[in-house]
Scaffold this motif. Structure first.
Motif, PDB file in Angstrom:
ATOM      1  N   LYS A  24     -62.031 -49.743 -44.557  1.00 21.98           N
ATOM      2  CA  LYS A  24     -61.836 -48.375 -44.162  1.00 21.98           C
ATOM      3  C   LYS A  24     -61.949 -47.362 -44.879  1.00 21.98           C
ATOM      4  O   LYS A  24     -62.144 -47.101 -45.862  1.00 21.98           O
ATOM      5  CB  LYS A  24     -60.305 -47.979 -43.418  1.00 21.98           C
ATOM      6  CG  LYS A  24     -60.088 -46.533 -42.467  1.00 21.98           C
ATOM      7  CD  LYS A  24     -58.536 -47.268 -42.165  1.00 21.98           C
ATOM      8  CE  LYS A  24     -58.588 -46.694 -40.736  1.00 21.98           C
ATOM      9  NZ  LYS A  24     -57.302 -45.449 -40.284  1.00 21.98           N
ATOM     10  N   TRP A  25     -63.384 -46.494 -43.868  1.00 17.98           N
ATOM     11  CA  TRP A  25     -63.904 -45.833 -43.894  1.00 17.98           C
ATOM     12  C   TRP A  25     -65.445 -45.889 -44.908  1.00 17.98           C
ATOM     13  O   TRP A  25     -65.629 -45.022 -45.262  1.00 17.98           O
ATOM     14  CB  TRP A  25     -62.777 -44.618 -45.162  1.00 17.98           C
ATOM     15  CG  TRP A  25     -61.399 -44.297 -44.219  1.00 17.98           C
ATOM     16  CD1 TRP A  25     -60.293 -44.512 -45.207  1.00 17.98           C
ATOM     17  CD2 TRP A  25     -61.216 -43.618 -43.231  1.00 17.98           C
ATOM     18  NE1 TRP A  25     -59.907 -44.102 -44.412  1.00 17.98           N
ATOM     19  CE2 TRP A  25     -60.301 -43.058 -43.068  1.00 17.98           C
ATOM     20  CE3 TRP A  25     -62.109 -43.209 -41.966  1.00 17.98           C
ATOM     21  CZ2 TRP A  25     -59.016 -42.561 -41.438  1.00 17.98           C
ATOM     22  CZ3 TRP A  25     -61.641 -42.530 -40.954  1.00 17.98           C
ATOM     23  CH2 TRP A  25     -60.744 -42.083 -41.183  1.00 17.98           C
ATOM     24  N   ILE A  47     -65.795 -36.117 -42.247  1.00 18.24           N
ATOM     25  CA  ILE A  47     -64.630 -37.558 -41.767  1.00 18.24           C
ATOM     26  C   ILE A  47     -63.333 -36.684 -42.146  1.00 18.24           C
ATOM     27  O   ILE A  47     -62.815 -37.073 -43.273  1.00 18.24           O
ATOM     28  CB  ILE A  47     -64.752 -39.149 -43.266  1.00 18.24           C
ATOM     29  CG1 ILE A  47     -66.603 -38.772 -42.877  1.00 18.24           C
ATOM     30  CG2 ILE A  47     -63.590 -39.859 -42.470  1.00 18.24           C
ATOM     31  CD1 ILE A  47     -66.307 -40.160 -43.689  1.00 18.24           C
ATOM     32  N   LEU A  50     -60.240 -38.925 -42.595  1.00 16.26           N
ATOM     33  CA  LEU A  50     -60.395 -39.227 -44.563  1.00 16.26           C
ATOM     34  C   LEU A  50     -59.146 -38.344 -45.571  1.00 16.26           C
ATOM     35  O   LEU A  50     -59.848 -37.062 -45.697  1.00 16.26           O
ATOM     36  CB  LEU A  50     -61.254 -39.652 -45.097  1.00 16.26           C
ATOM     37  CG  LEU A  50     -61.341 -40.229 -45.912  1.00 16.26           C
ATOM     38  CD1 LEU A  50     -61.374 -41.244 -46.554  1.00 16.26           C
ATOM     39  CD2 LEU A  50     -62.901 -40.640 -46.043  1.00 16.26           C
TER      40      LEU A  50
END
Length: 106
Positions: A24-25, A47, A50
């Protein structure tokens, strides 16, 4: 027997690449760095969902894999920027294909 060894080696490399980009990310971080180097806070601003803790972990992972390089700029004030390595830029170009697909189909 030699063919089997090279197939296993390829499989290991493909597995590692999917493991990396599947985290993820990771894709969004790479996307964020494609145009120019950015400071940690700039990446986080792009982001916002996050967490800083996870961003820090991902940046270390990307640095360990040779995808991102951390540059300390000694001007006043001292700051740190992150940029893609050649390896990271090529990965970013590969991920662009997925972005194009997402734009068309999602």
């Amino acid at each position: 027997m030699i063919e089997h060894a090279s197939q296993k080696q390829l499989c290991d490399k493909v597995q590692h690449s999917y493991h990396l980009i599947g985290k993820k990310w990771i894709g969004l971080i790479i996307h964020t760095l494609m145009e120019e180097p950015k400071r940690f806070s700039e990446i986080h601003a792009y982001i916002p969902d996050l967490s800083k803790r996870v961003l820090n972990e991902r940046m270390k992972e990307l640095e360990d894999d040779g995808i991102v390089i951390r540059n300390v700029i000694t001007d006043r004030p001292v700051r740190t920027e992150y940029s893609l390595t050649r390896k990271g830029t090529e990965l970013g170009k590969a991920l662009q294909t997925i972005e194009n697909w997402a734009e068309k189909w999602l």
